[in-house]
Design a protein around this motif. Structure first.
Motif, PDB file in Angstrom:
ATOM      1  N   ASN A 101     140.315   0.249  -7.860  1.00  0.00           N
ATOM      2  CA  ASN A 101     140.533  -1.028  -7.394  1.00  0.00           C
ATOM      3  C   ASN A 101     141.980  -1.398  -7.514  1.00  0.00           C
ATOM      4  OD1 ASN A 101     139.661  -3.348  -6.401  1.00  0.00           O
ATOM      5  ND2 ASN A 101     139.811  -4.275  -8.350  1.00  0.00           N
ATOM      6  N   TYR A 143     135.933   0.518  -7.923  1.00  0.00           N
ATOM      7  CA  TYR A 143     135.177  -0.584  -7.224  1.00  0.00           C
ATOM      8  C   TYR A 143     134.262   0.302  -6.377  1.00  0.00           C
ATOM      9  CZ  TYR A 143     137.421   0.962  -2.727  1.00  0.00           C
ATOM     10  OH  TYR A 143     137.732   1.800  -1.687  1.00  0.00           O
ATOM     11  N   THR A 144     133.039  -0.275  -5.857  1.00  0.00           N
ATOM     12  CA  THR A 144     132.364   0.485  -4.693  1.00  0.00           C
ATOM     13  C   THR A 144     132.063  -0.593  -3.726  1.00  0.00           C
ATOM     14  OG1 THR A 144     130.137  -0.058  -5.672  1.00  0.00           O
ATOM     15  CG2 THR A 144     131.078   1.817  -6.291  1.00  0.00           C
ATOM     16  N   LEU A 145     131.884  -0.317  -2.332  1.00  0.00           N
ATOM     17  CA  LEU A 145     131.754  -1.393  -1.363  1.00  0.00           C
ATOM     18  C   LEU A 145     130.974  -0.834  -0.206  1.00  0.00           C
ATOM     19  CD1 LEU A 145     132.823  -3.719   0.042  1.00  0.00           C
ATOM     20  CD2 LEU A 145     134.932  -2.128   1.152  1.00  0.00           C
ATOM     21  N   GLN A 200     129.995  -5.778  -2.671  1.00  0.00           N
ATOM     22  CA  GLN A 200     130.782  -4.849  -3.553  1.00  0.00           C
ATOM     23  C   GLN A 200     130.547  -5.264  -5.035  1.00  0.00           C
ATOM     24  OE1 GLN A 200     135.001  -6.080  -2.789  1.00  0.00           O
ATOM     25  NE2 GLN A 200     134.860  -7.766  -4.410  1.00  0.00           N
ATOM     26  N   LYS A 201     131.055  -4.157  -5.768  1.00  0.00           N
ATOM     27  CA  LYS A 201     130.872  -4.047  -7.124  1.00  0.00           C
ATOM     28  C   LYS A 201     132.212  -3.588  -7.764  1.00  0.00           C
ATOM     29  CE  LYS A 201     128.595  -4.244 -11.169  1.00  0.00           C
ATOM     30  NZ  LYS A 201     128.178  -5.562 -11.698  1.00  0.00           N
ATOM     31  N   ILE A 202     132.782  -4.232  -8.790  1.00  0.00           N
ATOM     32  CA  ILE A 202     133.784  -3.737  -9.488  1.00  0.00           C
ATOM     33  C   ILE A 202     133.344  -3.497 -10.953  1.00  0.00           C
ATOM     34  CG2 ILE A 202     136.331  -4.465 -10.440  1.00  0.00           C
ATOM     35  CD1 ILE A 202     136.515  -6.106  -7.765  1.00  0.00           C
ATOM     36  N   PHE A 257     134.756   3.626  -1.921  1.00  0.00           N
ATOM     37  CA  PHE A 257     134.933   3.738  -3.561  1.00  0.00           C
ATOM     38  C   PHE A 257     136.201   4.412  -3.825  1.00  0.00           C
ATOM     39  CE2 PHE A 257     134.250   8.039  -4.391  1.00  0.00           C
ATOM     40  CZ  PHE A 257     133.497   8.605  -3.199  1.00  0.00           C
ATOM     41  N   ASN A 302     138.039  -0.423 -13.622  1.00  0.00           N
ATOM     42  CA  ASN A 302     139.123  -0.105 -12.597  1.00  0.00           C
ATOM     43  C   ASN A 302     138.624   0.125 -11.291  1.00  0.00           C
ATOM     44  OD1 ASN A 302     140.948  -0.795 -14.634  1.00  0.00           O
ATOM     45  ND2 ASN A 302     141.623   1.197 -15.172  1.00  0.00           N
TER      46      ASN A 302
END
Length: 101
Positions: free
Chosen positions: A23, A54-56, A47-49, A20, A52
């Motif tokens: 982004n 992100y998490t992966l 992933q989620k944005i 995380f 600004n």
């Protein structure tokens, strides 16, 4: 061959990679490129944005890699420093033990 997580010995199996941070273009490419260079099989990715950030989350199989988990964690730490993000790699067994009762 399975060896306890945290051991210096090589062990096989799946590893959960989480990342995380802020982004920017190329984060997934850099992380997955590093995994590919270590001959690691990427089995799933999500992933989620959010604005600004992100998490992966990735599930990888390190069985075919010549590197052990400690070496993989060290390589991903270098990538994290380069990208200025957080990356954690933990063996699947840790998650299994956390929720076992």
């Amino acid at each position: 061959m399975n060896v306890a997580p945290g051991s210096q010995e090589k062990f096989e199996g799946r590893v959960i990679v989480t990342s995380f941070g802020v982004n920017k273009p190329g984060i997934v490419a850099k992380i997955t490129g590093s995994l590919a260079s270590m001959e690691i099989d990427l089995q799933d990715i999500s992933q989620k944005i959010m604005q600004n950030f992100y998490t992966l989350i990735m599930i990888i199989d390190i069985t075919s890699s010549p590197k052990n988990l400690r070496e993989i964690q060290e390589e991903l730490a270098k990538v994290a420093t380069e990208l200025n993000v957080k990356i954690y790699a933990q063996h699947e067994d840790i998650f299994q033990y956390m929720f076992r009762i």
